[in-house]
Scaffold this active site. Sequence first.
Site, PDB file in Angstrom:
ATOM      1  CG  ASP A 374      -1.947   0.856   1.332  1.00  0.00           C
ATOM      2  OD1 ASP A 374      -2.509   1.052   0.256  1.00  0.00           O
ATOM      3  OD2 ASP A 374      -2.300   1.370   2.397  1.00  0.00           O
ATOM      4  CE  LYS A 485     -12.967  22.883  -8.052  1.00  0.00           C
ATOM      5  NZ  LYS A 485     -12.577  22.074  -9.122  1.00  0.00           N
TER       6      LYS A 485
END
EC number: 7.2.2.13
Length: 1021
Positions: A374, A485
């Site tokens: 991972d 944003k």
Amino acid sequence: MGKGVGRDKYEPAAVSEHGDKKKAKKERDMDELKKEVSMDDHKLSLDELHRKYGTDLNRGLTTARAAEILARDGPNALTPPPTTPEWVKFCRQLFGGFSMLLWIGAVLCFLAYGIQAATEEEPQNDNLYLGVVLSAVVIITGCFSYYQEAKSSKIMESFKNMVPQQALVIRNGEKMSINAEEVVVGDLVEVKGGDRIPADLRIISANGCKVDNSSLTGESEPQTRSPDFTNENPLETRNIAFFSTNCVEGTARGIVVYTGDRTVMGRIATLASGLEGGQTPIAAEIEHFIHIITGVAVFLGVSFFILSLILEYTWLEAVIFLIGIIVANVPEGLLATVTVCLTLTAKRMARKNCLVKNLEAVETLGSTSTICSDKTGTLTQNRMTVAHMWFDNQIHEADTTENQSGVSFDKTSATWLALSRIAGLCNRAVFQANQDNLPILKRAVAGDASESALLKCIEVCCGSVKEMRERYAKIVEIPFNSTNKYQLSIHKNANAGEPRHLLVMKGAPERILDRCSSILIHGKEQPLDEELKDAFQNAYLELGGLGERVLGFCHLMLPDEQFPEGFQFDTDDVNFPVDNLCFVGLISMIDPPRAAVPDAVGKCRSAGIKVIMVTGDHPITAKAIAKGVGIISEGNETVEDIAARLNIPVSQVNPRDARACVVHGSDLKDMTPEQLDDILKYHTEIVFARTSPQQKLIIVEGCQRQGAIVAVTGDGVNDSPALKKADIGVAMGIAGSDVSKQAADMILLDDNFASIVTGVEEGRLIFDNLKKSIAYTLTSNIPEITPFLIFIIANIPLPLGTVTILCIDLGTDMVPAISLAYEQAESDIMKRQPRNPQTDKLVNERLISMAYGQIGMIQALGGFFTYFVIMAENGFLPNHLLGIRVTWDDRWINDVEDSYGQQWTYEQRKIVEFTCHTAFFVSIVVVQWADLVICKTRRNSVFQQGMKNKILIFGLFEETALAAFLSYCPGMGVALRMYPLKPTWWFCAFPYSLLIFVYDEVRKLIIRRRPGGWVEKETYY
């Protein structure tokens, strides 16, 4: 309430069918679970949701309706995985693998004793003793192994705290806090920052809500949640929040669409608990070894059974011989030796931060040929960190090391002061209280990952952010939202000679640049021309290409004429400028690699282990980290890299020209197993990005199809199916979820990938050392069996008795055999390829031929030499002994004559015989000295290896002292039928001991001089 599409598929069906039907159904269920999540609730409008679940979107369900649904669906909890009862675990230790061989031996002993008791007037109790001792060995060793594993599972128990406790629901129009287990499908639920999500929710309204999905998808960045349908894939869309993930900030309201085992998390847990873990490599090796030993024992037993019938023994005598030979072949002490060796290694690994849950996993790690790792938290530090800044038209590198020992940048620029001021003020993250004594990077922060990174960076570079915020008091702010944003705040400015109000803004770089008309260079404002816009674009692309998350920063000094002291700023009906601002710079962040990882990956590569990255993160980020840690090595290109270099479309590049490869989860979804096999076979360096939990499992299965022994590392719930399926699952001790720890075989207590490499080294070493222990233990089998065989064939008095054999196997041989587990590696074991489980066995034909055919035979000669010397000194010359057995063993004959005509009574004869048993036993100890020393190495000379192993030297003294004690201790003649020896008899076997040492040193010399030659092929085990 309508029953939801796709709902029926996941209902855990009642188990009614039997046998094959049940098995076929289980396989079908597993295939069903391996498929991607299918739900359509994220596509439905609010009206359709109301119709489907019958929920009033303001008042929620009625209490009565909720109770009905709870009765139908059961509580909102994960079914605990079926646990193995303790007595079954204990029985597994008692009857598994090697123990079975010893049990069979014990049963045969009792059988032989029974036959003797029925047919002889005064039967000897040897077989009875042997049966009892064998049973005791198995029981004691079984208890020991069981205790070892129980200790590890106790540590596991302490990890359980996964599921949310309380949930805030709206029923009958009122908010009520209920136990999370009572939440039902259709419930209206509210969550806020800090809550665990109690079930799978379809969000119907949200305010600045962000969730941490890392335990489910592996993304380290918090994800925004809103009512908008943004993606076909339910795992990617913004309007679904998943059971047991965390809400980190904001608030949201949603309708429960799945509960308990039917949630996405529940399906993963079910998938993990339903997977069968295969047999561990060491278990397969021990099984193979048992087959060999049993084969040899049965072959010898049957051959001599037939031979004894030809020599006109009675049937019963022949059966006793058969049993005796089979039992003599069983290495009684070996089970204990193997268990102790594995336990010692497990303890050594625990000291190096690897907690092994079952002993067999110790060796599995050593035979690993592929590691699927991972990314977040295993290869990386699991903390967003500022990596680069762009200001004054150049890129500056920040220090991302864990201990701040890396490079620094020029902090004197006026632009940097402006940039750090915006990053500190336009930021809602704060340090939690009472941490002043901790280093800055170790402090806990309340706030999202990116803002925490900025906060820590500014605190390290510029001093206290708290003081900065007090100096520039915040007046108003507009928090970040997905339409604008950007995030903006206005502060009081106390600096003399500057306007009273300062507006600061940060957000997506392209959006910030669009709002700017000037740029700050070396502290001076300049118009933002095309050239500077290009420079910005290049910097943005370069940082983005490094897999970093880039934010833009700008500010504006608000003129005092328009905005005097006390001006009322309005954020709803904006009454201040948000355009024509001054651009200051970019800051990019990344979750940086751990310091020890690149070195660990390099070690894996030289050890022939393929490291594959499997992550839920973006391909660009994944590729950047893969390059940073060396999973994709310098100079190796992917298909995209080749296409960019040659300036041709990707479709024209032959995939086999690329050594490295980055595979996107959406491409993996459409691949056939054959295409996946192709990728795994032809690319040496692979990164899988944007993968789902189910795909992790498919990747592991693909590697196993290639014949690899696969280790998987992971910390999230999403990793648990792959952890369970892998040959060895490695979970993270600090960041790992409980589900992943339950599924794993081993836990890294420090979450560091580098600890795996230590584990691989220990695993390889124990495999080599077990070979040496077994070679040492098996060698003494030959001098133990041959006396019995010669006794049958040549009809001589028995040279070595059963009790003395037990004294060797469970007495003198034990400590030396275990001491070989402490032997150091002969060469650099991390420079050789992983062993091939098909060809490189723990016990192979060459080891048997060395132990039985060569060294064992020399040992047997030494024993017989001592036997014949003592018999001759007492008047029985070798030629006189042949054929004397029947009269020798007859208790009624008291006048047997020796070579000189002297008469011997039965008692006198037996004392000589038992003295011979003792001397034969001592001879075996003497020749085992040499055997122990030669077993230290398989290729090197003992003079190269040296005698640094203190435990081994102790073992040599211990076995000698034990032999002397058994021989000379008063009362041993009655207890074990062992009699004192003349000192000269100890020396009879010395020449043979020396011969063994010289013989083996010469053999190893030839192996070193002629690698791959005949001697190596025939004798190198």
